[in-house]
Design a protein around this motif. Structure first.
Motif, PDB file in Angstrom:
ATOM      1  N   MET A   1     -14.795  11.469  -6.776  1.00  0.00           N
ATOM      2  CA  MET A   1     -14.175  10.937  -7.995  1.00  0.00           C
ATOM      3  C   MET A   1     -15.226  10.207  -8.821  1.00  0.00           C
ATOM      4  O   MET A   1     -16.187   9.655  -8.305  1.00  0.00           O
ATOM      5  N   PRO A   5     -11.392   3.572  -8.296  1.00  0.00           N
ATOM      6  CA  PRO A   5     -10.002   3.336  -8.694  1.00  0.00           C
ATOM      7  C   PRO A   5      -9.708   1.852  -8.831  1.00  0.00           C
ATOM      8  O   PRO A   5     -10.313   1.010  -8.165  1.00  0.00           O
ATOM      9  N   ILE A   6      -8.779   1.564  -9.713  1.00  0.00           N
ATOM     10  CA  ILE A   6      -8.371   0.167  -9.929  1.00  0.00           C
ATOM     11  C   ILE A   6      -7.081  -0.091  -9.160  1.00  0.00           C
ATOM     12  O   ILE A   6      -6.144   0.704  -9.208  1.00  0.00           O
ATOM     13  N   SER A   7      -7.048  -1.207  -8.465  1.00  0.00           N
ATOM     14  CA  SER A   7      -5.845  -1.604  -7.750  1.00  0.00           C
ATOM     15  C   SER A   7      -5.026  -2.541  -8.624  1.00  0.00           C
ATOM     16  O   SER A   7      -5.571  -3.357  -9.363  1.00  0.00           O
ATOM     17  N   ARG A   8      -3.700  -2.398  -8.505  1.00  0.00           N
ATOM     18  CA  ARG A   8      -2.838  -3.204  -9.374  1.00  0.00           C
ATOM     19  C   ARG A   8      -1.866  -4.044  -8.561  1.00  0.00           C
ATOM     20  O   ARG A   8      -1.386  -3.621  -7.513  1.00  0.00           O
ATOM     21  N   ARG A  12       3.099  -7.847 -13.247  1.00  0.00           N
ATOM     22  CA  ARG A  12       2.382  -7.323 -14.398  1.00  0.00           C
ATOM     23  C   ARG A  12       1.681  -8.451 -15.143  1.00  0.00           C
ATOM     24  O   ARG A  12       2.297  -9.457 -15.474  1.00  0.00           O
ATOM     25  N   TRP A  22      -9.516  -5.263  -8.949  1.00  0.00           N
ATOM     26  CA  TRP A  22      -8.083  -5.483  -9.165  1.00  0.00           C
ATOM     27  C   TRP A  22      -7.825  -5.830 -10.628  1.00  0.00           C
ATOM     28  O   TRP A  22      -8.580  -6.585 -11.226  1.00  0.00           O
ATOM     29  N   LEU A 117      -2.588  -5.754   5.496  1.00  0.00           N
ATOM     30  CA  LEU A 117      -1.377  -5.712   4.662  1.00  0.00           C
ATOM     31  C   LEU A 117      -1.660  -6.149   3.224  1.00  0.00           C
ATOM     32  O   LEU A 117      -0.771  -6.573   2.508  1.00  0.00           O
ATOM     33  N   HIS A 119      -2.033  -4.535   0.670  1.00  0.00           N
ATOM     34  CA  HIS A 119      -1.203  -3.820  -0.307  1.00  0.00           C
ATOM     35  C   HIS A 119       0.290  -3.958  -0.024  1.00  0.00           C
ATOM     36  O   HIS A 119       1.105  -3.450  -0.773  1.00  0.00           O
ATOM     37  N   GLY A 120       0.622  -4.614   1.072  1.00  0.00           N
ATOM     38  CA  GLY A 120       2.033  -4.692   1.452  1.00  0.00           C
ATOM     39  C   GLY A 120       2.720  -5.966   1.000  1.00  0.00           C
ATOM     40  O   GLY A 120       3.925  -6.122   1.185  1.00  0.00           O
TER      41      GLY A 120
ATOM     42  N   ALA C 712       3.845  -1.347   1.511  1.00  0.00           N
ATOM     43  CA  ALA C 712       2.389  -1.388   1.609  1.00  0.00           C
ATOM     44  C   ALA C 712       1.814  -0.080   1.094  1.00  0.00           C
ATOM     45  O   ALA C 712       0.660   0.000   0.713  1.00  0.00           O
ATOM     46  N   GLY C 776      -1.438  -0.679  -4.103  1.00  0.00           N
ATOM     47  CA  GLY C 776      -2.111  -1.114  -5.324  1.00  0.00           C
ATOM     48  C   GLY C 776      -2.703   0.057  -6.100  1.00  0.00           C
ATOM     49  O   GLY C 776      -2.933  -0.030  -7.302  1.00  0.00           O
TER      50      GLY C 776
END
Lengths: 210, 88, 945
Positions: A1, A5-8, A12, A22, A117, A119-120, C712, C776
């Motif tokens: 790629m 990549p951007i994490s969000r 918001r 991020w 976790l 992202h959780g 997650a 994310g």
């Protein structure tokens, strides 16, 4: 790629900017009562026997928090449940922190599980002298110093969502880290901002744990 | 609202818990008769007085608790962690 | 004609009201420097800050304030405080405002409720002439038949009912909740409450002091110079204690389990009403006493009021309550009222001392009091009749704590029984007994210290001095009729009639006559009602007992009970994209999901012919780790799990111990001791608790860690013949059929995102990959799939298209095609259920279900006329027209161009090829063919490529 990549975050941002991979809120509050989205922090979840070697290795049990450094920078170790811990570290350190925790626990010989976790969970921080007043609008827990002093960790229902709360004061000012399942993050932030409106609650940028 | 004294979290509002029901042993599925099995599933003592129950602290420690409660007064005589036996 | 000025009529003109405002009073609460304009029934009036609506109207000489509930009788002030049944108003949009409590604000628009067409000329007052129409228990006796006329009766009744008008627009105000944890809650801010609060605070307790009125002080506020001095001293003490939080214009609404105390707080800026939920360690009940009306003919005429009402008007609001008064007094407070009246310039025509058997027999007048008939046969002209005939102890909070008040004949009131009160509830002040202010303060001081001691669990108990009620004559009724319940228009005759009709218990009389069921909730009328029932039944008051005082003590708005809206909603990381692309939102539990993006049938065709992607993030996901996971899976699923290889995925169904289908999903084995279980979206929380239940209560020795990871991961299903082509452009995982077969799992990167889990499964029946990416990055991966697959025509699809796709494929949905009675074999998973396992949850019931073989079957359905889509839940009929099942899923299939369905049907009719009758909701019957579950690609060739 081509590009990273951007994490969000699930919360918001009002004014978006990118930090440590991020997308975060760039706003800086003028007032003393603030809500910051701390979702980018590394979050490593540990399961282990509640009362044995792993507890000693992590330095804290259920109901309390402690600071530690496992070689990945400062982390906040939260005793989030019986036999359950959540370690918060600087954004981007989750992989290293997970490895460091696994290494530390390996010596105990106990049955343990270490999960990233990051992202959780949605994680916000509510800071200010009036923070407990805001929480009293949405949560049945007694947030007085006598009952929930700095360093307290608990889980309860907040605005009808199961929420982990860790009191982590900043320079003597009450501050609460609140985290929920990621999908409830926007709802949690909205509920806190609504409850905090009479007290002048404002959004501010990520503060971190250091 | 009644408080339930969680052995891990201390007294908490009953709404934080899920009431699982009266506690009783599950019969051996290999040998149980339909009568015994359905007694286990559906027939409960529901006494006016002390009763052994299971509660789940879903909004707290997420532990299943063995609770002895007096249904007449809501007095909780004991509440211990089902798996570890931890009491307050 | 009368010697009196005509002050009883509201209105203008020849007999305009006479202003009744007095000169300055030492205890007055009004600010004379300022004037506030307001209107009453359209006419302009003025008030001073501090005036209530009723005091301002009284000051203007208005005596007729409202019409009564049932008979539309003219009513004026009775108590001149929060309870006053004669002063309910509509204020702007707000109905049922307590006019003798609510302070006037500039520009307020006040109107009488319950009057039509006007307050002075009320058509409905003919009710007074229509007694039989509204007889005792009239709700039960009239309007019963003919039944079809009920809607009409309702409309008629509604016009006559005691209520204002509400607006559907709540405006800018909001309602609020607050949780509090004081050591001590003191209910009542009179002398006892203030003293108890101060003492508790000085003993180190945190105190919440709750007072119904706008200021602390109770009856001291309208007392004499000594009372005012004591008030000032107590207020200064309260103000000096930082440990006391004072809530005025607030009321303790109830006491619940473990001293959970509700408080309605009304005076907050921007907040209409707030419900404080206080978990008090100790509750001190100090409500004082409520003066009791006397029951006699004409006792509801404007101009008849209680001694406390007259004293409030004079001393708090500097309003002369009348010109010429008769006073009936049985106690020192009544005597003090006489003095106040004289000081206010009221001519006291007669004082009837009830302690010497003097009293009122009847009051006469029309629209207002004219003459008073006395026991010594005098008829005295007066426009004011003041009664002081006794007290009621508002024991409500004590009753809710377990106390049963006992009737004390000596003092003519119910008193608390301290022996029956729990450790964490105490009573202070006049509710316990009568004494001088100094003695009350001394008593309350001790109670406050004891409350603090109990709250803080100190050891040495405080000795509380004894307080006893003073003797008081028993005075309830003159035996000449009159009203008992002014809110509900229940008369003394109604009570005796009810008893004569057989309703001889006070609880029955209450329900039959509605006495004590109005807005004052018995605070004024209970004891009189009990006394009348006692007299009519020939029993004593103690034998008759009292009605139960239940929460809430005072009305609370529904808004305050609701508080801020807290309805959790959950979003996937891709929600911003769905919103930007016009997704129709679907509320699924707490989740907001895309139902479709405009055309679900087109979305289905895209999946069947090209490739589509759907956001399936809500699918429940549990991370399972440990050597005993296979044991757990074997226990919870009906099928076998011992030999699932690493990298494999298997479908499983869970049943409960009653054999009923609980959930389904796939579980993949990621590593030696590492599994990822998926559940239905709606079952995610249930299954997690279910798994923990078995682990914690039945098998605490098993080494398994369960962690919910539902959110997650962002979960995306890529489905369609070109899904492999699309995904292969973005992942480092080898997607070839040889390397990554059907029902396998792999880990790798997608669109530059590491640590993704990919499984190859097929809910839609097409070649498909379900990818789980760290949440994310969900939006990033979704956007990459859309842009990378543009040339393939990649189409986002929603929940509706997925439902159609799975129905074409014959997959059942737990909770839709099964219900709370559907055991495993009903769901058609016969091949999955392994009855030869030693144990699994639901085993014995499923074994018995199989043996009985009488259960309904889940079958495919195809209407013979494929253009008809029978609504879900349409009934399937047997040959005799009885119900033999129902349609559980039904859609038009874009792939087949005809309607298809699933249904549960009785075993006798379940044979493939049968034709059965389905009754549509409109009554039409259609013929439907029973088929296999699978409507499209029964061989499963499409998903195995």
């Amino acid at each position: 790629m081509s590009e990273a990549p951007i994490s969000r975050s699930p919360v918001r941002p009002g004014t978006a900017t990118v930090r440590d991979g991020w997308e975060v809120d760039a706003r800086i509050a003028a007032g003393q009562l603030t809500l910051s989205d701390e979702t980018p922090l590394a979050k490593v979840h540990v399961r282990a026997p509640f009362d044995r070697a792993s507890r000693a290795a992590l330095g804290v049990g259920f109901g309390r928090t402690a600071r530690a450094d496992l070689g990945t920078g400062e982390v906040l170790v939260i005793g989030s449940g019986p036999g359950e811990w959540l370690l918060l570290g600087a954004p981007g350190t989750a992989g290293a922190l997970r490895a460091a925790v696994e290494q530390r626990l390996a010596g105990t010989g106990e049955f343990t599980t270490v999960l990233d976790l990051t992202h959780g969970r949605a994680l916000v921080r509510l800071t200010g002298r009036e923070a407990a007043t805001v929480l009293a609008g949405v949560c049945a827990i007694d947030f007085s110093d006598a009952v929930t002093p700095d360093g307290t960790a608990l889980r309860t229902s907040l605005a009808a969502v199961v929420t982990d709360i860790a009191r982590d004061d900043r320079s003597g000012v009450p501050s609460y880290l609140l985290h929920v399942e990621r999908s409830s993050g926007q709802y949690l932030a909205d509920a806190l901002l609504d409850a905090g409106r009479p007290s002048g609650l404002e959004v501010t940028a990520l503060r971190g744990i250091a | 609202m009644m408080l339930l004294p969680c052995p891990w979290c201390g007294p908490r509002n009953a709404t934080e818990f899920r009431y699982v029901g009266e506690a009783g042993p599950r019969p051996d599925p290999a040998s149980a008769t339909p009568e015994e099995w359905r007694r286990f599933l559906y027939v409960h003592a529901n006494p006016c007085g002390p009763v052994r129950e299971t509660w789940y602290h879903r909004a707290g420690c997420r532990r299943y608790l063995a609770v002895e409660r007096d249904t007449a007064t809501n007095e909780v005589r004991s509440a211990v962690d089902s798996a570890t036996g931890v009491a307050r | 004609m009368s010697l009196l000025p005509t002050t009883r009529r509201g209105g203008r003109g020849a007999d305009a009201p006479v202003p009744m405002r007095l000169g300055p009073r030492p205890g007055e609460v009004i600010d004379r420097r300022r004037t506030l304009p307001f209107t009453f029934n359209g006419d302009p009036y003025t008030a001073h800050p501090g005036d209530t609506i009723a005091s301002a109207l009284a000051a203007a000489g208005v005596r007729l304030l409202s019409r009564s509930y049932k008979y539309h009788r003219p009513r004026g002030l009775l108590t001149a405080d929060y309870l006053d049944p004669g002063a309910f108003f509509q204020v702007g949009d707000e109905p049922n405002v307590r006019g003798a409590h609510r302070l006037v604000e500039a520009g307020m628009e006040v109107s009488s409720q319950n009057t039509w067409p006007s307050l002075r000329f009320d058509v409905k007052a003919v009710n007074q002439l229509a007694g039989p129409f509204l007889a005792t228990g009239f709700y039960y006796k009239t309007f019963i038949k003919p039944e079809p006329l009920w809607p009409l009766y309702e409309k008629v009744l509604r016009r006559f009912v005691h209520a204002g008008a509400i607006t559907p627009d709540p405006g800018g105000a909001f309602y609020d909740h607050r949780f509090a944890h004081p050591d001590v809650v003191v209910a009542g801010g009179g002398p006892a409450g203030m003293a108890a609060a101060v003492a508790a605070a000085r003993a180190g307790a945190s105190v919440m002091l709750v007072e119904e009125n706008h200021d602390l002080g109770g009856h001291l506020r309208f007392g004499d110079a000594a009372d005012l001095a004591a008030l000032a001293e107590l207020r200064a003490q309260v103000a000096g204690e930082t440990g006391i939080e004072v809530l005025t214009d607030s009321v303790v609404t109830g006491r619940y389990d473990d001293n959970w105390v509700g408080i309605a707080q009304r005076n907050l800026p921007g907040v209409t009403e707030r419900l404080v939920k206080a978990r008090a360690r100790t509750l001190v009940v100090a409500p004082g006493l409520i003066e009791r009306p006397y029951v006699f003919g004409g006792n509801d005429l404007p101009g008849v009021m209680l001694s406390t009402a007259a004293r409030r008007l004079i001393n708090l609001y500097a309003v002369r309550p009348g010109q010429r008064a008769v006073v009936m007094t049985a106690n020192p407070e009544g005597d003090a009222g006489v003095a106040d009246l004289e000081e206010a310039g009221v001519e006291v025509a007669a004082v009837l001392d009830a302690r010497r058997q003097q009293g009122v027999v009847r009051a006469h007048g029309r629209g207002g009091l004219r003459t008073v008939e006395t026991t010594d046969r005098r008829r005295i002209e007066a426009d004011l009749l003041v009664t002081a005939t006794g007290w009621t102890a508002p024991t409500s909070l004590l009753n809710q704590s377990g106390d049963r008040p006992v009737y004390d004949r000596r003092s003519a009131r119910f008193v608390p029984d301290p022996a029956r009160m729990p450790e964490n509830v105490l009573a202070a002040g006049e509710i316990v007994g009568d004494a001088t202010v100094a003695e009350i303060v001394e008593h309350a001081d001790a109670v406050g210290r004891e409350a603090a001691r109990r709250a803080r669990r100190d050891t040495t108990a405080v000795t509380v001095p004894e307080l006893r009620p003073d003797p008081h004559p028993e005075l309830f009724s003159a035996g000449t009729g009159g009203f008992v319940d002014f809110c509900e228009d229940v008369s003394a005759k109604d009570i005796t009639t009810a008893v004569a009709e057989g309703y001889d218990s006070v609880e029955l009389v209450k329900r039959y006559t509605t006495v004590t069921m109005g807005p004052t909730q018995g605070k004024l009328e209970t004891v009189n009602a009990v006394a009348l029932v006692a007299a009519a039944t020939g029993r004593s008051i103690a034998e008759t007992g009292t009605t139960t005082w239940r929460p809430v003590y005072a009305p609370v708005t529904l808004g305050a009970l609701a508080g801020r809206p807290h309805e959790p909603v959950r979003y996937s990381p891709m929600q911003p994209w769905h919103e930007r692309h016009g997704a129709t939102p679907l509320v699924a539990g707490q989740w907001i999901r895309p139902e479709h993006y405009g055309d679900p049938a087109a979305e289905v065709r895209a999946v069947r012919t090209g490739v589509g992607i759907i956001d399936v993030t809500p699918i429940g996901k549990l991370d399972l780790q440990g050597p005993d996971v296979p044991e757990l899976l074997n226990l919870l699923y009906v099928n076998k799990w011992s030999r699932l290889g690493i990298g494999r995925v298997r479908y499983g169904v869970m049943c409960a111990d009653d054999g009923v289908v609980l959930d389904d999903g796939v579980t993949g084995r990621l590593g030696e001791d590492h599994y990822l279980m998926s559940t239905t979206s709606s079952g995610a929380a249930t299954v997690w608790e279910w798994v923990e239940n078995w682990l914690q209560t039945a098998h605490p020795d098993w080494r398994v860690h369960v962690t919910p990871v539902t959110t997650a991961y962002a979960s995306i299903n890529i489905a369609g013949p070109r899904s492999r082509e699309l995904l292969s452009r973005l992942t480092d995982v080898d997607l070839s059929a040889e390397e990554f077969g059907y029902m396998h799992v792999r880990e790798g990167s997608v669109a530059g995102v590491e640590d993704c889990v990919l499984w190859r499964i097929g809910f839609t029946g097409e070649l498909s990959y379900e990818i789980h990416v760290p949440a994310g990055y969900g939006l990033h991966v979704w956007e990459q799939l859309m842009s990378t697959g543009a040339d393939l025509g990649v189409t986002p699809f929603g929940v509706e298209a997925q439902r159609i796709l799975r129905l074409e494929k014959g997959h059942f949905i737990v909770g839709q095609d099964t219900d709370g009675l559907s055991q495993g074999f009903t769901a058609g998973i016969d091949g999955l259920i392994k009855l030869d396992k030693d144990d699994f949850v639901g085993l014995p019931e499923l074994r018995w279900q199989r043996e009985r073989d009488t259960h309904p079957r889940l079958v495919g359905l195809r209407p013979v006329d494929g253009s008809i889509v029978p609504p879900e839940a349409s009934q399937i009929l047997d040959r005799s027209g009885g119900i033999a099942g129902r349609v559980t899923s039904s859609r038009m299939s874009p792939t087949l161009g005809r309607s298809i369905g699933l249904g549960q049907i009785d075993r006798e009719l379940a044979e493939i090829g049968n034709h059965v009758t389905v009754r549509l909701p409109d009554g039409r019957d259609i013929t439907v063919e029973v088929t296999e579950h699978v409507h499209v690609d029964p061989e499963g060739a499409r998903q195995r490529v």
